[in-house]
Design a protein around this motif. Structure first.
Motif: not given
Length: 394
Positions: A332-354
């Motif tokens: 099993v190789d599983w990735e899940l990423n959530v991206e919260l974008r503030v504007n065109e350049y600033i972004v917050t990422q929350i990611g998990t990898h199993l």
């Protein structure tokens, strides 16, 4: 002479001038006389002429029954909208220039291009903090390049993904937190332009940039570039949505090759390769193999969606089982990423990898002589990442 007398004389003269022609003028209109008949040819000419009774009035005579003299012209009350009474004048005094430049016409392309660069940071600092803590800084760089082609019966998707992260803590040396290189190419063909199912062939390759260690040990590397390296090659069927946001690939025939080019790791039998054969004194009689081949069943799935205006999610899953040696044991190789974008350049990422691979063993046990008494067992690997950074798409 009094004004009243002048007014009366003037009225009398006007009356005489107006009525005199009707009194003394000779009537030029002759009296009506009836004639017997006038022969007038009819149409068509082949028929016999008919008899018509006509008046003997002169042809050039015009009878005027009433003479109307208007004192003033009445105004036009209703004017149609289509009537232009005045000449229009075009003025450019209030014309403003275009906000954007003129864009030239470009020929449509069936290639989709994505170039994405990102850099995420996370930091924690402590100064005279009574509860304790260690100052640390973490940086993660990532890049993704895609070249996708889709037209009528053919779909061809290619991507290159690279990630590398480091962590620096107070009182410790630099450590690696992320290291991955992925290359993938999928070619698909469909019979018609309505169906989203394709006959597909897929090739994947995964490896890393630098050596990996089980900290705090920095002497013995547990992984190196191309040790391991995973190569998948197979054929099957793919379901690709019209927007390319959902991709499901099913391959009943896929060959998996595990590369371990570092001989020290190959001799230890790392990542499932055949380990070296040693004599009683620990001398190598036969070196370990550098390639481990498997033939099995592969399922991959990728999906991305825009949950909200500035929130997106991406998912990637790979499932593989070998027919020959361990059918039923699924890697099993599983990735899940959530991206919260503030504007065109600033972004917050929350990611998990199993990750789960029964060829990767943990907790190896050796005796005092250095002989392996217990090779260990496979375990579930899990990683979580949270970072805020910049992203640039070109």
């Amino acid at each position: 002479m009094p004004k009243n007398t002048i007014r009366k004389i003037t009225v009398a003269l006007v009356f005489i001038l107006v009525t005199t022609p009707f009194i003394f003028a000779q009537d030029s209109i002759p009296p009506k006389k009836k004639v017997d008949s006038v022969i007038v040819p009819s149409i068509p000419p082949k028929r016999k002429a008919d008899t018509v009774v006509v008046d003997t009035l002169a042809i050039d005579t015009t009878i005027v029954d009433t003479l109307v003299i208007r004192r003033r012209q009445e105004r036009i009350k209703n004017i149609k909208k289509g009537v232009a009474l005045n000449t229009s004048v075009i003025s450019f005094k209030k014309t403003k220039p275009l906000d954007e430049g003129y864009s030239k016409f470009q020929m449509p392309s069936f290639w989709q291009k994505i170039n994405l660069l990102g850099l995420n940071f996370s930091e924690a600092a402590f100064v005279n903090w009574n509860a304790g803590g260690t100052t640390s800084i973490t940086a993660l760089a990532n890049a993704r390049f895609e070249r996708n082609y889709k037209f009528r019966y053919i779909s061809w998707e290619n991507y290159l993904e690279m990630r590398y992260g480091v962590n620096l803590q107070e009182g410790q040396k630099l450590r690696k937190t992320e290291d991955a290189v992925r290359i993938s190419s999928t070619f698909g063909y469909r019979r018609d332009t309505i169906s989203n199912w394709y006959y597909s062939a897929k090739a994947n390759f995964n490896t890393q940039f630098s050596d990996g260690f089980k900290y705090p040990d920095r002497e013995n590397a547990v992984s190196r570039p191309l040790s391991p390296g995973y190569f998948f090659l197979g054929a099957g069927a793919s379901y690709i949505s019209k927007e390319r946001r959902f991709n499901l690939y099913i391959s009943p025939i896929t060959q998996k090759a595990t590369l371990v080019l570092d001989q020290n790791l190959a001799d230890k039998g790392a990542f499932g390769v055949q380990k070296a054969i040693l004599d009683a004194d620990g001398n190598v009689l036969q070196e370990g193999e550098n390639v481990f081949l498997e033939l099995g069943f592969l399922i991959t799935n990728s999906w991305e969606s825009q949950l909200y205006k500035n929130m997106g999610v991406k998912h990637r899953l790979s499932l593989y089982t070998d027919y020959l040696q361990s059918f039923g044991n699924v890697d099993v190789d599983w990735e899940l990423n959530v991206e919260l974008r503030v504007n065109e350049y600033i972004v917050t990422q929350i990611g998990t990898h199993l990750i789960y691979d029964d060829d990767i063993l943990f907790d190896e046990v050796r005796n005092e002589e250095g002989t392996i008494t217990d090779p260990g067992e496979p375990r579930l690997q899990f990683k979580q990442v949270l970072g805020v950074g910049v992203s640039y798409n070109f």
